[in-house]
Design an enzyme around this catalytic site. Structure first.
Site, PDB file in Angstrom:
ATOM      1  N   ASN A   1     -39.933  23.105  20.085  1.00 48.62           N
ATOM      2  CA  ASN A   1     -41.367  22.899  19.955  1.00 48.62           C
ATOM      3  C   ASN A   1     -41.763  21.435  19.746  1.00 48.62           C
ATOM      4  O   ASN A   1     -42.855  21.026  20.141  1.00 48.62           O
ATOM      5  CB  ASN A   1     -41.875  23.741  18.777  1.00 48.62           C
ATOM      6  CG  ASN A   1     -43.253  23.312  18.317  1.00 48.62           C
ATOM      7  OD1 ASN A   1     -44.245  23.554  18.976  1.00 48.62           O
ATOM      8  ND2 ASN A   1     -43.309  22.652  17.168  1.00 48.62           N
TER       9      ASN A   1
ATOM     10  N   TYR B   1     -46.530  12.267  29.403  1.00 48.14           N
ATOM     11  CA  TYR B   1     -46.573  13.625  28.841  1.00 48.14           C
ATOM     12  C   TYR B   1     -46.386  14.668  29.940  1.00 48.14           C
ATOM     13  O   TYR B   1     -45.612  15.618  29.780  1.00 48.14           O
ATOM     14  CB  TYR B   1     -47.910  13.834  28.119  1.00 48.14           C
ATOM     15  CG  TYR B   1     -47.994  15.114  27.327  1.00 48.14           C
ATOM     16  CD1 TYR B   1     -47.190  15.319  26.205  1.00 48.14           C
ATOM     17  CD2 TYR B   1     -48.888  16.122  27.679  1.00 48.14           C
ATOM     18  CE1 TYR B   1     -47.266  16.485  25.469  1.00 48.14           C
ATOM     19  CE2 TYR B   1     -48.973  17.301  26.944  1.00 48.14           C
ATOM     20  CZ  TYR B   1     -48.169  17.472  25.839  1.00 48.14           C
ATOM     21  OH  TYR B   1     -48.242  18.638  25.119  1.00 48.14           O
TER      22      TYR B   1
ATOM     23  N   LYS C   1     -43.072  17.292  30.133  1.00 51.16           N
ATOM     24  CA  LYS C   1     -43.256  18.747  30.119  1.00 51.16           C
ATOM     25  C   LYS C   1     -42.768  19.369  31.431  1.00 51.16           C
ATOM     26  O   LYS C   1     -42.183  20.465  31.431  1.00 51.16           O
ATOM     27  CB  LYS C   1     -44.716  19.094  29.854  1.00 51.16           C
ATOM     28  CG  LYS C   1     -45.182  18.754  28.449  1.00 51.16           C
ATOM     29  CD  LYS C   1     -44.345  19.449  27.388  1.00 51.16           C
ATOM     30  CE  LYS C   1     -44.827  19.164  25.983  1.00 51.16           C
ATOM     31  NZ  LYS C   1     -43.998  19.840  24.947  1.00 51.16           N
TER      32      LYS C   1
ATOM     33  N   THR D   1     -54.516  21.475  16.776  1.00 52.60           N
ATOM     34  CA  THR D   1     -53.459  20.813  16.013  1.00 52.60           C
ATOM     35  C   THR D   1     -53.780  19.332  15.833  1.00 52.60           C
ATOM     36  O   THR D   1     -54.751  18.803  16.372  1.00 52.60           O
ATOM     37  CB  THR D   1     -52.122  20.923  16.760  1.00 52.60           C
ATOM     38  OG1 THR D   1     -52.240  20.248  18.022  1.00 52.60           O
ATOM     39  CG2 THR D   1     -51.742  22.386  16.992  1.00 52.60           C
TER      40      THR D   1
END
Length: 238
Positions: free
Chosen positions: A78, A144, A148, A178
């Site tokens: 995670n 990013y 991913k 978050t």
């Protein structure tokens, strides 16, 4: 059931850890910082951005000892970072290397160690926490998106290896409320042109609660369907 969760100290990782504990799992959490609100988690203080520290910890045998004798074992990769945001030319070597190490290298290294340590396990599952950004490009998010996408491809390739009793999937959990989302909203629009979309999600209450998202992810990881598709999106699952 024994489970390992990286980045368990807050956000989605905390939600995942809580959900696993609620389902009776023995949980090991790996993160730089602990979480005193998760007293049932066996915490490992480790900077996943430091490959040498990760390698030394694995050589010490703590992960293998934790997994010893498990009939069912789970690894949920995670931990991740969104920075650096912005186009190439100003991202910086140090920040780029750190992001690739946390987002990709640590996940692949831990997967390798987990598979080795669970060779005799009757059921073992690896879940990479991916993102829609790994499947659709965003201006300013080249790093990013690329990291991913790397997790998605890793899951696809490992699935083809056909390792005994191993299921793997790279799972996009949706957009969650978050600290990372707050960090995204603080980004300059010149670095991240899609920022208004993320501002609107917060404004409209469209961000998922981390606890709810963590529970949904754990439900899927434990479901019989897990691993049928090596790349999945929780928003597409009924």
């Amino acid at each position: 059931m024994k489970a390992i969760v990286t980045g368990h100290s807050r956000g989605l990782g905390e939600g995942i850890a809580r959900a696993l504990l609620a389902r009776g799992a023995e949980v090991m959490g790996i993160a730089r910082h602990g979480n005193p609100g998760l007293p049932g988690v066996r915490e490992v203080a480790l900077d996943l951005g430091d490959p040498a520290a990760l390698s030394a910890w694995l050589d010490g045998g703590e992960l293998a000892a934790f997994l010893a004798g498990a009939e069912r074992a789970i690894l949920i990769n995670n931990a991740g970072v969104v920075q650096p945001v912005g186009p190439p030319g100003g991202q910086g070597a140090g920040r780029l290397a750190l992001a690739v190490t946390v987002n990709v290298t640590a996940a692949l290294v831990l997967t390798d160690a987990f598979v080795a340590a669970t060779a005799g396990c009757a059921g073992r599952r690896v879940a990479h926490v991916s993102s829609g950004a790994g499947r659709a490009p965003y201006s300013g998010w080249s790093l990013y998106c690329a990291t991913k996408a790397a997790l998605d491809m890793h899951a696809r390739a490992v699935a083809l290896d056909g390792l005994p009793n191993l299921s793997i999937a790279s799972v996009a959990p949706g957009v969650i409320d978050t600290a990372m989302q707050a960090e995204i909203r603080a980004t300059a629009q010149t670095d991240f042109p899609a920022i208004e979309r993320f501002m609107a999600l917060k404004r409209d209450g469209a961000l998922a609660d981390p606890g709810d998202a963590g529970a949904a992810l754990v439900d899927y990881v434990l479901d019989a369907r897990f691993g049928n598709a090596p790349v999945a999106d929780l928003r597409d699952l009924g």
